[in-house]
Design a protein around this motif. Structure first.
Motif, mmCIF file in Angstrom:
data_model
loop_
_atom_site.group_PDB
_atom_site.id
_atom_site.type_symbol
_atom_site.label_atom_id
_atom_site.label_comp_id
_atom_site.label_asym_id
_atom_site.label_seq_id
_atom_site.Cartn_x
_atom_site.Cartn_y
_atom_site.Cartn_z
ATOM 1 N N PRO A 37 32.010 42.099 30.741
ATOM 2 C CA PRO A 37 30.839 41.713 31.534
ATOM 3 C C PRO A 37 29.576 41.510 30.695
ATOM 4 O O PRO A 37 28.618 40.906 31.170
ATOM 5 C CB PRO A 37 30.663 42.887 32.495
ATOM 6 C CG PRO A 37 31.305 44.040 31.805
ATOM 7 C CD PRO A 37 32.428 43.479 30.994
ATOM 8 N N LEU A 200 31.910 41.858 38.056
ATOM 9 C CA LEU A 200 32.964 42.864 38.160
ATOM 10 C C LEU A 200 33.495 43.002 39.583
ATOM 11 O O LEU A 200 34.691 43.285 39.787
ATOM 12 C CB LEU A 200 32.447 44.219 37.658
ATOM 13 C CG LEU A 200 32.217 44.323 36.148
ATOM 14 C CD1 LEU A 200 31.553 45.649 35.791
ATOM 15 C CD2 LEU A 200 33.529 44.168 35.381
ATOM 16 N N ASN A 201 32.640 42.805 40.574
ATOM 17 C CA ASN A 201 33.084 42.926 41.967
ATOM 18 C C ASN A 201 33.878 41.714 42.444
ATOM 19 O O ASN A 201 34.529 41.763 43.491
ATOM 20 C CB ASN A 201 31.887 43.147 42.893
ATOM 21 C CG ASN A 201 31.355 44.565 42.821
ATOM 22 O OD1 ASN A 201 32.122 45.524 42.694
ATOM 23 N ND2 ASN A 201 30.028 44.723 42.884
ATOM 24 N N TYR A 205 41.799 42.539 40.264
ATOM 25 C CA TYR A 205 42.286 43.262 39.089
ATOM 26 C C TYR A 205 43.802 43.369 39.054
ATOM 27 O O TYR A 205 44.477 43.432 40.079
ATOM 28 C CB TYR A 205 41.652 44.662 39.023
ATOM 29 C CG TYR A 205 40.181 44.606 38.706
ATOM 30 C CD1 TYR A 205 39.741 44.444 37.396
ATOM 31 C CD2 TYR A 205 39.224 44.683 39.720
ATOM 32 C CE1 TYR A 205 38.392 44.362 37.100
ATOM 33 C CE2 TYR A 205 37.866 44.609 39.437
ATOM 34 C CZ TYR A 205 37.467 44.442 38.123
ATOM 35 O OH TYR A 205 36.131 44.348 37.833
ATOM 36 N N ILE A 211 38.778 46.428 30.896
ATOM 37 C CA ILE A 211 37.366 46.062 30.864
ATOM 38 C C ILE A 211 36.740 46.719 29.640
ATOM 39 O O ILE A 211 36.795 47.942 29.488
ATOM 40 C CB ILE A 211 36.619 46.531 32.127
ATOM 41 C CG1 ILE A 211 37.331 46.057 33.393
ATOM 42 C CG2 ILE A 211 35.180 46.023 32.111
ATOM 43 C CD1 ILE A 211 36.721 46.630 34.668
ATOM 44 N N LEU A 213 33.076 47.204 27.890
ATOM 45 C CA LEU A 213 31.660 47.057 28.218
ATOM 46 C C LEU A 213 30.780 47.499 27.063
ATOM 47 O O LEU A 213 30.960 48.592 26.501
ATOM 48 C CB LEU A 213 31.299 47.884 29.459
ATOM 49 C CG LEU A 213 32.166 47.692 30.697
ATOM 50 C CD1 LEU A 213 33.224 48.785 30.791
ATOM 51 C CD2 LEU A 213 31.312 47.693 31.964
ATOM 52 N N LEU A 243 35.983 51.714 39.954
ATOM 53 C CA LEU A 243 37.098 51.019 39.310
ATOM 54 C C LEU A 243 38.136 52.010 38.798
ATOM 55 O O LEU A 243 39.349 51.763 38.872
ATOM 56 C CB LEU A 243 36.572 50.149 38.158
ATOM 57 C CG LEU A 243 35.742 48.944 38.588
ATOM 58 C CD1 LEU A 243 35.063 48.301 37.383
ATOM 59 C CD2 LEU A 243 36.611 47.918 39.310
ATOM 60 N N PHE A 250 39.126 51.014 31.616
ATOM 61 C CA PHE A 250 37.910 50.529 30.970
ATOM 62 C C PHE A 250 37.606 51.318 29.706
ATOM 63 O O PHE A 250 38.062 52.456 29.518
ATOM 64 C CB PHE A 250 36.706 50.574 31.920
ATOM 65 C CG PHE A 250 36.280 51.954 32.355
ATOM 66 C CD1 PHE A 250 35.595 52.807 31.495
ATOM 67 C CD2 PHE A 250 36.541 52.398 33.648
ATOM 68 C CE1 PHE A 250 35.194 54.074 31.900
ATOM 69 C CE2 PHE A 250 36.142 53.662 34.063
ATOM 70 C CZ PHE A 250 35.463 54.503 33.179
#
Length: 301
Positions: A37, A200-201, A205, A211, A213, A243, A250
């Protein structure tokens, strides 16, 4: 490519070029889709293997530059010719091709001769970029390359306002571009320009998603942190908790301590996950000196 690690041709201050080798030791061996993101210059996605890449940044100019570069993957030589044409149009130095800076200038200003040589040409290029509506990504890329600390900086009215830097189009720039073209030709990428929450929303998935970040750091003083505050930090951490509850993997980089400041919110939040210390130095936009600080990578797997 130095020691098997490629550097982003955007040369972001604070990018993960020097840390990605260590970071990827903590990533899953098999990644179906790498989701970023906060892709920034792209040093992580360039150096991490995945089947697909879903890449986002809120900075529209960053994404536009990536898309511009992606458009030249199969015509690299033509891209260099276009850039060299712009460089020659303004009379900027191009040390990758030839050393044109007079020896007298080098002797008089051994640490700043590039900025002195290129200043007037840089200002003309910047003026033309602004007058043209700031849509020419080739000129914007060169403004980044020749600009101070390779920044993308715009004032409150949205006008590009970075001064000239003490560097030019050199061997490092050419190698970074070549590596980018070579690596991205082998990657399946999808680019987005959205707020991280929207991005992200909006994802459906999958089990093998990861993910990664690298958000703005709450307690450091980078130019890129101006839009980040306690509220956005909390919203990001709450979203990661959601998440996690959905089984999405993540890994997030962040700074917990910096020049006497502590990110207590992130420290408390990270206690429920796996925290890996990352050896790091940080170069501040404000004083361009190296500051020791504590960077971590937090994973939920």
């Amino acid at each position: 490519m130095k020691d098997g690690i490629a550097r982003s041709p955007l040369f972001y201050v604070g990018d993960k070029y020097k840390l990605v080798r260590e970071i990827r030791t903590h990533l899953p061996r098999q990644i179906g889709r790498l989701i970023e993101p906060f892709v920034g210059g792209g040093s992580v996605m360039m150096n991490v293997t995945a089947d697909n890449y879903l890449l986002n940044d809120i900075d529209g100019n960053v994404i536009a530059l990536h898309r511009m570069l992606m458009g030249h993957i199969n015509n690299e030589d033509e891209f260099y010719e276009q850039l060299y044409g712009i460089i020659d149009q303004y009379g900027l130095s191009l040390s990758y091709r030839a050393d044109v800076v007079p020896q007298g200038l080098k002797k008089a200003f051994p640490k700043t001769y590039y900025s002195r040589y290129n200043k007037e040409a840089y200002l003309r290029m910047k003026a033309d970029f602004i007058e043209g509506g700031q849509q020419d990504m080739g000129r914007l890329y060169l403004l980044l390359i020749y600009g101070f600390n390779h920044m993308l900086r715009f004032n409150g009215k949205g006008v590009f306002n970075l001064p000239v830097g003490n560097v030019d189009f050199n061997k490092n720039v050419h190698e970074a571009l070549h590596d980018y073209f070579s690596l991205l030709a082998q990657k399946q990428t999808e680019w987005h320009n959205e707020d991280f929450r929207t991005f992200l929303n909006g994802i459906d998935y999958r089990e093998d998603d990861l993910i990664y970040l690298d958000p703005p750091y709450l307690i450091t003083f980078s130019e890129y942190n101006k839009l980040w505050n306690n509220e956005t930090e909390k919203e990001l951490l709450d979203l990661l908790d959601e998440l996690n509850n959905r089984g999405v993997h993540f890994a997030i980089s962040n700074v917990t301590h910096y020049r006497g400041r502590t990110n207590d919110m992130f420290l408390r939040w990270s206690e429920q996950y796996n925290v890996h210390s990352i050896k790091s130095n940080y170069i501040s936009f404000n004083d361009n000196s190296i500051k020791q600080f504590n960077e971590v990578l937090v994973t939920n797997y």
